[in-house]
Design an enzyme around this catalytic site. Structure first.
Site, PDB file in Angstrom:
ATOM      1  N   SER A 185      -2.275 -10.113   1.593  1.00 33.67           N
ATOM      2  CA  SER A 185      -2.857  -8.837   1.729  1.00 33.67           C
ATOM      3  C   SER A 185      -1.839  -7.985   2.659  1.00 33.67           C
ATOM      4  O   SER A 185      -0.565  -7.537   1.928  1.00 33.67           O
ATOM      5  CB  SER A 185      -3.846  -9.070   2.631  1.00 33.67           C
ATOM      6  OG  SER A 185      -4.691  -7.929   2.680  1.00 33.67           O
ATOM      7  N   ASP A 243      -9.841  -8.916  -7.478  1.00 33.56           N
ATOM      8  CA  ASP A 243      -9.362  -8.334  -6.034  1.00 33.56           C
ATOM      9  C   ASP A 243      -8.880  -7.199  -6.333  1.00 33.56           C
ATOM     10  O   ASP A 243      -7.972  -6.673  -7.138  1.00 33.56           O
ATOM     11  CB  ASP A 243      -8.352  -9.302  -5.714  1.00 33.56           C
ATOM     12  CG  ASP A 243      -7.664  -8.858  -4.268  1.00 33.56           C
ATOM     13  OD1 ASP A 243      -8.192  -8.048  -3.646  1.00 33.56           O
ATOM     14  OD2 ASP A 243      -6.599  -9.461  -3.903  1.00 33.56           O
ATOM     15  N   HIS A 301     -10.280 -11.465  -3.146  1.00 32.78           N
ATOM     16  CA  HIS A 301      -9.198 -11.032  -2.262  1.00 32.78           C
ATOM     17  C   HIS A 301      -9.120 -12.245  -1.314  1.00 32.78           C
ATOM     18  O   HIS A 301      -7.930 -12.681  -0.984  1.00 32.78           O
ATOM     19  CB  HIS A 301      -9.309  -9.865  -1.592  1.00 32.78           C
ATOM     20  CG  HIS A 301      -8.286  -9.674  -0.535  1.00 32.78           C
ATOM     21  ND1 HIS A 301      -7.001  -9.447  -1.211  1.00 32.78           N
ATOM     22  CD2 HIS A 301      -8.002  -9.221   0.660  1.00 32.78           C
ATOM     23  CE1 HIS A 301      -5.966  -9.024  -0.130  1.00 32.78           C
ATOM     24  NE2 HIS A 301      -6.570  -9.032   0.926  1.00 32.78           N
TER      25      HIS A 301
END
Length: 318
Positions: A185, A243, A301
């Site tokens: 991320s 995601d 995610h």
């Protein structure tokens, strides 16, 4: 990257272009795209190429106190014989990170934590989405045409000195000739800039590999091209099913992913076995770039990605 970040960014796109946010791979920016056929990745390739970086990306979500002496429970136990050389972070403007010697593989590893859910300061790093010129101290070989996400560059710069100096010292003291850079991320974005910094500053004899997960777009077309030209296949960004984070910031705002995406198309019910593909070119419409935002999955995610590896605080509660 937190859900509030996603809402803000897609709202910004609607404002900027006066139209709905891009759907089903629609392309509103000027960056390159590809529709080349992906090729399957074998389970052996997933194990040999992706699993160890994913384990380090999971471990960096643990607090620096337990990471420093490698006592973070399951996340550390899965990676025995690791010596942490530096660690830090403040759970805010400086996400947690560590530099370590992976003794079994004789590799120096740097890992960066992603956005912590509910952490406003870390979200604000994500939301500084204007593009800026790279810091020439960090990226001396970047030309004037290269632009990067302000928040990501700001976050990376706060740890760049300690990361670079610790890695240089570790390479000398251990005799290692290998460096792995990883993160998830926001941590993936920081790790991407780290990888370029290291490529520009380390001796060419050092084998540099970057494997990142859930990477948002970091810079413009010139940035993506620079990553491709300098790192090539040694840079891999892994996207997981639907995601949405790899779709932001949008191409409509002139952001662009580099090549070498590996896209996970499915994970079994136990989170262990993943089907994955190599996606040729930049922004391959048959992979993450072709996902419909209306089908976005925040759980994708976090994971699991494969081998029941998920990212975030829940994956490392210590």
């Amino acid at each position: 990257m937190h859900i509030t970040s996603l809402i803000f960014i897609f709202s910004a796109v609607r404002y900027v272009i006066g139209a709905p946010a891009p759907l089903s791979g629609a392309h509103l920016g000027s960056g390159e795209t590809s529709d080349a056929e992906p090729t399957p990745l074998s389970q052996e390739e997933i194990t040999s190429t992706l699993v160890r970086p994913a384990l380090f990306s999971r471990a960096v979500y643990c607090s620096p106190g337990v990471v420093q002496d490698w006592s973070c429970g399951e996340s550390c136990d899965a990676l025995p014989n690791v010596k942490v050389l530096a660690s830090g972070g403040d759970d805010g403007l400086i996400p947690d990170f560590f530099v370590a010697h992976d003794v079994d593989n004789d590799t120096i590893v740097v890992a960066h934590q992603g956005t912590k859910p509910g952490n406003l300061l870390s979200d604000l790093n994500d939301l500084r989405i204007n593009q800026v010129s790279p810091n020439k101290t960090v990226l001396p070989a970047a030309g004037d045409e290269v632009k990067v996400h302000d928040g990501f560059a700001y976050t990376q710069a706060r740890t760049s000195d300690i990361v670079l100096s610790t890695i240089q010292s570790a390479l000398e003291s251990t005799g290692s000739k290998s460096v792995l850079v990883t993160g998830h991320s926001l941590g993936a974005a920081v790790a991407s800039i780290d990888a370029m910094m290291l490529k520009m500053n380390l001796d060419s004899s050092v084998r540099l590999t970057a494997v990142v997960f859930g990477l948002p777009r970091v810079g413009n077309q010139a940035w993506a091209d620079l990553v491709d030209s300098m790192l090539g296949s040694s840079f891999i960004h892994v996207t997981n099913q639907n995601d949405p984070v790899p779709r932001v910031p949008p191409q409509a705002l002139e952001f662009q992913h580099p090549s070498n995406e590996i896209h996970i198309t499915a994970v079994d019910a136990f989170g262990n076995i993943a089907n994955a593909e190599r996606c040729p070119g930049q922004e391959n419409s048959r992979c993450s770039a072709g996902n419909d935002i209306l089908d976005a999955s925040i759980p994708n995610h976090r994971g699991p990605y494969f081998y029941n590896i998920s990212m975030g605080n829940a994956a490392c509660p210590l």
